[in-house]
Design an enzyme around this catalytic site. Structure first.
Site, PDB file in Angstrom:
ATOM      1  CG  HIS A  18     -11.779  26.942  -6.639  1.00  0.00           C
ATOM      2  ND1 HIS A  18     -13.253  26.575  -7.046  1.00  0.00           N
ATOM      3  CD2 HIS A  18     -11.001  25.988  -7.266  1.00  0.00           C
ATOM      4  CE1 HIS A  18     -13.135  25.354  -7.737  1.00  0.00           C
ATOM      5  NE2 HIS A  18     -11.845  25.172  -7.852  1.00  0.00           N
ATOM      6  CG  HIS A  73      -6.354  24.993 -14.910  1.00  0.00           C
ATOM      7  ND1 HIS A  73      -7.614  24.237 -15.429  1.00  0.00           N
ATOM      8  CD2 HIS A  73      -6.771  24.953 -13.578  1.00  0.00           C
ATOM      9  CE1 HIS A  73      -8.307  24.150 -14.502  1.00  0.00           C
ATOM     10  NE2 HIS A  73      -8.045  24.549 -13.345  1.00  0.00           N
TER      11      HIS A  73
END
Length: 384
Positions: free
Chosen positions: A186, A286
């Site tokens: 992340h 994504h």
């Protein structure tokens, strides 16, 4: 036919929908948003629509893309590319409906019949991952993704590394060796910690390590990749072919993750996928977003031989107030079976947005989601 009207809707949990209407009544939908910056992107879309697209023929999508991008002296970045992405999605939706064909048929036709998907587990500060993993595998998913860590110090202690390892170990033991486990750093992990974690996690054979460092530190990817045989993934915060060109040339990335709502839409991500194929790099778009973004992803997945797996946000931890299927007149278009979803067969993006639900939820609340700001124990800001 010309573009005569448009509307923007900020809807829960954190999405921005664009509706574009033409003179013959055709409606196209797009999802232009930067999570946490919906107001800003909304203004950028208004500039594109009011300054250029109203009154134009919607069908020459490629030319419109070039004009929206190259028509401004200052270009690129998350806000403009996300605005272009949503408009591009809506124009492709209109074009597909005009020719009564799915977008992927206009892009050359599908190379697959269905697309593998993965399911998120564990939340922002990952917790309860083993139980969640069992539940999702029992529901038919064959691939999962989890955050690796909560916030980390730039150089943290062995206990922080072991905690991350234990979470992945618990999931691997819960689901066995036939389920894939993606591990997302992340962008909250520094270069020295990414090197340590990559090596420490390898015995549990993650599917990939996602965004091991922030894009501004992509120059560190070759060193990180040298510490592990686990595939390296990145790309959700990269917005153009130029951004991806640099990591392709490095040779350190195995899986790219462009976002169809951030990286210029269908038009640009199709080109990014083609570039990746030339470098033997796989793609997993994504998409922790809404149904329009997911439908757009599947159009590119359908025609990209190197599309590996698709992120989707059903039941993701962000979706506490609304979910992907809430905004569809026919939710069955995203029925998941054995860890796959069939390609949408309808014209355009292949989904039927329920306009009444969109209007009702947009009117009911002024959606203004922002990501949390995390802090270290000394009070300094931590990467979320």
């Amino acid at each position: 036919m010309e573009i005569v009207d448009y509307d923007l809707y900020r809807v829960p949990p954190r999405w921005l929908f664009l509706r574009v209407e033409t003179s013959d009544g055709t409606v196209g939908w797009g999802e232009p948003v930067v999570e946490g910056r919906a107001h800003t992107v909304e203004a950028a879309v208004e500039e594109l629509m009011e300054g250029y697209l109203l009154g134009e023929d919607p069908l020459p999508v490629a030319d419109h893309w070039q004009t929206m991008y190259r028509g401004g002296f200052y270009r690129g970045g998350p806000v403009l590319m996300s605005a272009i992405a949503g408009v591009d999605q809506a124009l492709w939706d209109i074009r597909g409906k005009h020719f009564d064909a799915p977008v992927y048929e206009l892009l050359g036709g599908p190379v697959r019949e269905r697309m593998r998907v993965y399911q998120w587990i564990g939340g922002d500060r990952p917790d309860g991952v083993a139980d969640a993993a069992r539940e999702k595998v029992d529901a038919g998913f064959t691939a999962l993704k989890m955050n690796a860590t909560p916030e980390l110090r730039r150089i943290d202690n062995p206990a922080a590394v072991e905690a991350a390892v234990e979470r992945v170990r618990a999931v691997r033991e819960a689901v066995g060796d036939e389920v894939d486990i993606g591990v997302d750093f992340h962008g909250r992990v520094s270069k020295p910690m990414a090197k340590r974690l990559a090596a420490a996690l390898e015995p549990h054979e993650p599917f990939f390590l996602e965004e091991p460092v922030l894009p501004e530190h992509n120059d560190a990817l070759p060193e990180i990749a040298s510490r592990t045989s686990t595939p390296i993934a990145t790309g959700e915060r990269m917005y153009s072919r130029t951004d991806f060109k640099r990591v392709f040339e490095q040779g350190s990335v195995d899986l790219i993750q462009p976002d169809l709502s951030h990286a210029g839409g269908i038009t640009e991500v199709k080109k990014i996928a083609d570039m990746a194929e030339a470098y033997d790099v796989a793609m997993a778009p994504h998409c922790p977003l809404g149904p329009i973004a997911l439908a757009s992803c599947l159009q590119v997945d359908a025609v990209a031989p190197n599309a590996l797996i698709q992120e989707q946000s059903l039941d993701i931890h962000y979706n506490e107030t609304a979910d992907v299927l809430d905004y569809l007149a026919d939710p069955s278009v995203f029925d998941y079976e054995d860890g796959f979803v069939a390609l949408p067969e309808g014209p355009g993006l292949g989904i039927d947005v329920d306009e009444s639900v969109v209007e009702e939820r947009a009117a009911a609340r002024d959606e203004d989601w922002h990501n949390p700001v995390w802090r270290h124990d000394d009070g300094s800001v931590a990467e979320w």
